[in-house]
Write an enzyme that holds these catalytic residues in place. Sequence first.
Site, PDB file in Angstrom:
ATOM      1  N   GLY A   1       0.825  -1.198   0.000  1.00  0.00           N
ATOM      2  CA  GLY A   1       0.000   0.000   0.000  1.00  0.00           C
ATOM      3  C   GLY A   1       0.858   1.246   0.000  1.00  0.00           C
TER       4      GLY A   1
ATOM      5  N   ARG B   1      -0.802  -1.397  -6.450  1.00  0.00           N
ATOM      6  CA  ARG B   1      -1.370  -1.639  -7.782  1.00  0.00           C
ATOM      7  C   ARG B   1      -1.020  -0.529  -8.754  1.00  0.00           C
ATOM      8  NH1 ARG B   1      -7.583  -2.756  -6.383  1.00  0.00           N
ATOM      9  NH2 ARG B   1      -7.116  -0.964  -5.040  1.00  0.00           N
TER      10      ARG B   1
ATOM     11  N   GLY C   1      -0.116   4.529  -0.989  1.00  0.00           N
ATOM     12  CA  GLY C   1      -0.927   5.720  -1.210  1.00  0.00           C
ATOM     13  C   GLY C   1      -0.294   6.925  -0.534  1.00  0.00           C
TER      14      GLY C   1
ATOM     15  N   GLU D   1      -9.912  14.385  18.015  1.00  0.00           N
ATOM     16  CA  GLU D   1      -9.588  15.286  16.898  1.00  0.00           C
ATOM     17  C   GLU D   1     -10.859  15.937  16.346  1.00  0.00           C
ATOM     18  OE1 GLU D   1      -8.405  13.934  12.632  1.00  0.00           O
ATOM     19  OE2 GLU D   1      -6.603  13.824  13.869  1.00  0.00           O
TER      20      GLU D   1
ATOM     21  N   LYS E   1      -6.142   4.683  18.545  1.00  0.00           N
ATOM     22  CA  LYS E   1      -6.184   5.587  17.393  1.00  0.00           C
ATOM     23  C   LYS E   1      -7.619   6.058  17.124  1.00  0.00           C
ATOM     24  CE  LYS E   1      -4.554   7.665  13.659  1.00  0.00           C
ATOM     25  NZ  LYS E   1      -5.621   7.739  12.681  1.00  0.00           N
TER      26      LYS E   1
END
Length: 294
Positions: free
Chosen positions: A7, A31, A9, A173, A166
């Site tokens: 991954g 990919r 990204g 947040e 998280k």
Amino acid sequence: MHIGLIGLGKMGFNMRERLRKGGIDVTGFDRNTAVTDEGSIDELLASVPAPRLIWVMVPAGEITDAVISELGDKLDQGDLVIDGGNSRFTEDQKHGELLASKGIGFVDCGVSGGIWGLQNGYGLMAGGDAADIERALPVFDALRPEGERGDSFVHVGGVGAGHYAKMVHNGIEYGLMQSYAEGYELLAAKDIVTDLTGTFRAWQKGTVVRSWLLDLMVKALQEDPLLASIDDYVEDSGEGRWTVEEAIANAVPAPAITAALFARFASREDSSPAMKMVSALRHQFGGHATRPAR
């Protein structure tokens, strides 16, 4: 140390670069052929020395499920998988059990830092067996900011605990961003306030509301003082919803986080049916004036 990273990204790409700068050999797969190091997961696994450490950084949900399942079929006993995406903690427990049945270790790691992580480092919250955490410490140390480990990394607990922490982090947040946004709107609405950007800038040092989010708010206003280029539609990643669901499940009052989540829902309505009803009711019981529909 040599790891595999699946991954590449926005987050994964920068993490690969930071790891390499930190002395970790990384072979990545994505990919997107423009960024990948190998043409397939099979080629990635062949290039990483045993016992392998494979970091998964793909979207939560079905994609993560598919990658974890594939790794379970292709990895060997003694290998270790780390899920650094935003999976729900209940999914971590399923993934951990699946891999454990094949002698493969599993760690879930909440990662915070966004697009600034390459430059500043990432805050890391890990869940899993202590031996697996110890094995991955060189990777965590390369990703986190310089300084005391405890200031940016924590072994929260067992499998699922990292992503649970998280999730709560992201819920907080939501509340923080909503408070800053409401303060912004109130200041912007008052005609005696003539330096809106400067007001927030003056809060960056010495005040109790100073934070990195405030710094980013000032940056946004300096780039676009009226926020004219930004629509008021606000998405939610899912973690705010999970935080509210956990608050309900554990009977923990979380009014600020819940209100912040609902405010995002309201941002998506061009015409709010609920607020129309509020207006109608005020007119019915008190004769208060209503505005014509737009």
